[in-house]
Design a protein around this motif. Structure first.
Motif, mmCIF file in Angstrom:
data_model
loop_
_atom_site.group_PDB
_atom_site.id
_atom_site.type_symbol
_atom_site.label_atom_id
_atom_site.label_comp_id
_atom_site.label_asym_id
_atom_site.label_seq_id
_atom_site.Cartn_x
_atom_site.Cartn_y
_atom_site.Cartn_z
ATOM 1 N N ILE A 58 4.082 10.821 1.243
ATOM 2 C CA ILE A 58 3.051 10.498 2.117
ATOM 3 C C ILE A 58 2.812 8.940 2.323
ATOM 4 O O ILE A 58 2.776 8.136 1.471
ATOM 5 N N LYS A 59 2.823 8.547 3.637
ATOM 6 C CA LYS A 59 2.444 7.202 3.824
ATOM 7 C C LYS A 59 0.811 7.198 4.168
ATOM 8 O O LYS A 59 0.478 7.716 5.222
ATOM 9 N N ILE A 60 0.302 6.186 3.506
ATOM 10 C CA ILE A 60 -0.990 6.050 4.058
ATOM 11 C C ILE A 60 -1.290 4.504 4.510
ATOM 12 O O ILE A 60 -0.763 3.531 4.014
ATOM 13 N N LEU A 62 -2.949 -2.088 5.877
ATOM 14 C CA LEU A 62 -2.132 -2.196 4.520
ATOM 15 C C LEU A 62 -1.459 -0.681 4.331
ATOM 16 O O LEU A 62 -2.243 0.382 4.500
ATOM 17 N N GLU A 63 -0.182 -0.779 4.397
ATOM 18 C CA GLU A 63 0.461 0.586 4.193
ATOM 19 C C GLU A 63 1.175 0.614 2.969
ATOM 20 O O GLU A 63 1.728 -0.254 2.395
ATOM 21 N N MET A 64 1.146 1.890 2.475
ATOM 22 C CA MET A 64 1.714 2.083 1.128
ATOM 23 C C MET A 64 2.267 3.744 0.751
ATOM 24 O O MET A 64 1.535 4.558 1.629
ATOM 25 N N LEU A 65 3.368 3.886 0.146
ATOM 26 C CA LEU A 65 3.742 5.373 0.035
ATOM 27 C C LEU A 65 2.811 5.714 -1.085
ATOM 28 O O LEU A 65 2.676 5.198 -2.232
ATOM 29 N N VAL A 66 2.718 7.292 -1.028
ATOM 30 C CA VAL A 66 1.850 7.699 -2.168
ATOM 31 C C VAL A 66 2.637 9.284 -2.279
ATOM 32 O O VAL A 66 2.698 10.014 -1.426
ATOM 33 N N SER A 89 2.466 13.316 -2.865
ATOM 34 C CA SER A 89 1.499 13.874 -2.631
ATOM 35 C C SER A 89 0.517 14.309 -3.592
ATOM 36 O O SER A 89 -0.547 14.425 -3.359
ATOM 37 N N TRP A 90 0.976 14.468 -4.670
ATOM 38 C CA TRP A 90 0.009 15.013 -6.014
ATOM 39 C C TRP A 90 -0.770 13.775 -6.390
ATOM 40 O O TRP A 90 -1.897 13.956 -7.210
ATOM 41 N N LYS A 91 -0.848 12.427 -5.915
ATOM 42 C CA LYS A 91 -1.616 11.378 -6.002
ATOM 43 C C LYS A 91 -2.547 11.331 -4.854
ATOM 44 O O LYS A 91 -3.368 10.218 -5.073
ATOM 45 N N LEU A 92 -2.343 11.885 -3.912
ATOM 46 C CA LEU A 92 -3.178 11.475 -2.511
ATOM 47 C C LEU A 92 -4.745 11.749 -2.544
ATOM 48 O O LEU A 92 -5.312 10.474 -2.223
ATOM 49 N N THR A 93 -5.145 12.526 -3.143
ATOM 50 C CA THR A 93 -6.653 12.694 -3.466
ATOM 51 C C THR A 93 -7.197 11.439 -4.235
ATOM 52 O O THR A 93 -8.256 10.878 -3.868
ATOM 53 N N ASP A 94 -6.573 11.052 -5.253
ATOM 54 C CA ASP A 94 -6.906 9.891 -6.164
ATOM 55 C C ASP A 94 -6.891 8.382 -5.482
ATOM 56 O O ASP A 94 -7.703 7.769 -5.275
ATOM 57 N N VAL A 95 -5.691 8.562 -4.711
ATOM 58 C CA VAL A 95 -5.536 7.167 -3.965
ATOM 59 C C VAL A 95 -6.592 7.241 -2.991
ATOM 60 O O VAL A 95 -7.189 6.173 -2.613
ATOM 61 N N VAL A 96 -6.920 8.179 -2.113
ATOM 62 C CA VAL A 96 -7.872 7.956 -1.179
ATOM 63 C C VAL A 96 -9.094 7.648 -1.554
ATOM 64 O O VAL A 96 -10.135 6.971 -0.965
ATOM 65 N N ASP A 130 -5.016 6.251 8.099
ATOM 66 C CA ASP A 130 -3.955 7.256 8.525
ATOM 67 C C ASP A 130 -3.034 7.785 7.331
ATOM 68 O O ASP A 130 -2.747 7.241 6.592
ATOM 69 N N ILE A 131 -2.943 9.217 7.516
ATOM 70 C CA ILE A 131 -2.122 9.607 6.180
ATOM 71 C C ILE A 131 -1.068 10.646 7.146
ATOM 72 O O ILE A 131 -1.347 11.378 8.006
ATOM 73 N N VAL A 132 0.105 9.976 6.701
ATOM 74 C CA VAL A 132 1.364 10.415 7.510
ATOM 75 C C VAL A 132 2.375 11.037 6.580
ATOM 76 O O VAL A 132 2.910 10.393 5.587
ATOM 77 N N PRO A 133 2.491 12.427 6.539
ATOM 78 C CA PRO A 133 3.611 13.041 5.811
ATOM 79 C C PRO A 133 4.974 12.620 6.188
ATOM 80 O O PRO A 133 5.331 12.478 7.400
ATOM 81 N N LEU A 134 5.805 12.241 5.271
ATOM 82 C CA LEU A 134 7.249 11.714 5.399
ATOM 83 C C LEU A 134 8.071 12.831 5.075
ATOM 84 O O LEU A 134 7.918 13.896 4.373
ATOM 85 N N LYS A 135 9.256 12.807 5.810
ATOM 86 C CA LYS A 135 10.397 13.664 5.356
ATOM 87 C C LYS A 135 11.251 12.947 4.403
ATOM 88 O O LYS A 135 12.137 13.542 3.901
ATOM 89 N N ASN A 136 11.067 11.684 4.021
ATOM 90 C CA ASN A 136 11.640 11.237 2.764
ATOM 91 C C ASN A 136 11.511 11.894 1.467
ATOM 92 O O ASN A 136 10.473 12.514 1.458
#
Ligand SMILES: [Zn+2]
Length: 371
Positions: free
Chosen positions: A137-139, A203-207, A209-216, A231-237
């Protein structure tokens, strides 16, 4: 005397290594029986919990059993001694023994089941065979400049911006943000009712998915604004360093017979079932346990041989023209991870100055016999 270690501390360490969010969606990982608040005396490791393993735990004063396979795989309708799982669970509860399982999350972890198997075979340049899809996920968050480092540091320490072998990865773009606080607002900058124009950094960074709640959560608590914009953007990477199976290269190419003999010896398998023939094998893929669905990944990544277990007749048939497909046994391809778990837990106990002991079961938990 030091306070006893809580089960939750050991669980936290194991889940940092093998996050439950990386487990297969229908899997059942984590605490199976007991309480996170339990004080741990000793620990017993096994691929599966059986009644013999549970009795061995009592003998060794181990009130935590860590297994690879979960005890409960299907939802329970009752907890009675009439089922295998019920009988074991009741005994564990009676003896106040906790049970924790790391299953497909341990299959996907770097240094887990598949990396251990690949290393056992002496493979080099080991990487994940089938990286987990859609887990990145990109945040992007908009931060006033003077608070940028604080917000970035909080997000990094919660697990944001780590990508393969790199940490603290981010991208920053200067810009201008605008907002007008309503009369109910309490703006950090400016005055309610007046349009504010503020220099901000995106400020953008990759997260994962299992860390998203903690990072937000970390971002929000470090951000100065009453309402942080993000913004929270799911990636296909794909998350390249987490996923099922492993692939690597033999230090030198091997001929068919010599390769089979080496595999049998190193895995300590009493029998290999296989189809196909590769004259010269250099690139090898593995998936401990039932990994037939990764055959195409193995072929697409140029493997001349694929070692897994629980392979069906027609799967052997379909693969035989394209790859040397070896079934080396489910237990045999997985149990080598147990010493790797022991190593990590032991190190953690030592660093925590805990007097708890850790044992590997002496019971044979392989349900399959060979005749
Ligand atoms: Zn398994």
């Amino acid at each position: 005397m030091l306070p006893a270690m809580k089960l939750s501390e050991i669980q936290h360490m194991l889940e940092e290594w093998a996050p439950p969010g990386t487990a297969w969606k229908d899997d059942n990982v984590g605490l199976q029986v007991g309480s996170q608040n339990a004080d741990i005396v000793n620990i017993l490791l096994a691929l599966d919990v059986t009644m013999d393993v549970a009795r061995e735990a009592v003998q060794k004063k181990a009130n935590l059993i860590i297994t690879h396979h979960p005890l409960f795989f299907h939802p329970l309708r009752s907890l009675t001694s009439h089922s295998r799982a019920g009988e074991i669970a009741l005994y564990l509860a009676e003896q106040k023994i906790n049970l924790f399982a790391a299953h497909t999350n341990l299959d996907s972890a770097p240094g887990g089941v598949n990396f251990v198997l690949a290393e056992l075979l002496g493979l080099k340049n080991i990487s994940v065979l089938s990286p987990l899809p859609e887990n990145l996920i990109k945040i992007a968050v908009f931060v006033p400049k003077e608070h940028l480092d604080r917000v970035a540091a909080a997000m990094h320490s919660a697990g944001g911006g780590t990508f393969t072998k790199y940490e603290e990865c981010s991208f920053r773009t200067e810009g201008v943000g605008t907002f007008r606080g309503t009369h109910e607002a309490n703006p950090f900058i400016g005055t309610k009712g007046i349009l504010e124009i503020v220099p901000e950094t995106k400020l953008e960074m990759l997260v994962p998915s299992w860390k998203l709640t903690d990072v937000v959560k970390a971002m929000r608590s470090a951000h100065p604004y009453e309402e942080a914009a993000f913004d929270i953007v799911p990636l296909k990477n794909r998350a390249m360093n987490v996923g099922l199976g492993a692939i690597g290269d033999l230090p030198a190419a091997m001929m068919h017979e010599a390769f089979l003999s080496m595999v049998k010896k190193k895995i300590e398998s009493p029998v290999l079932r296989y189809s196909g023939k590769a004259h010269r094998i250099q690139r090898v893929a593995v998936c401990g346990g039932a990994g037939s669905e990764l055959i195409n990944d193995a072929m697409q990544n140029g493997a001349g041989a694929f070692i897994t277990a629980d392979v069906k007749y027609h799967t052997f048939q379909d693969a035989e023209r394209d790859i040397l497909l070896i079934d080396a046994g489910h237990f045999e391809t997985e149990h080598h991870v147990i010493p790797a778990i022991e190593h990590r837990v032991k190190k953690f106990l030592q660093e925590s100055k805990s007097s708890s002991k850790i044992y590997i079961t002496k019971c044979n938990t392989n349900p399959v016999s060979y005749y």
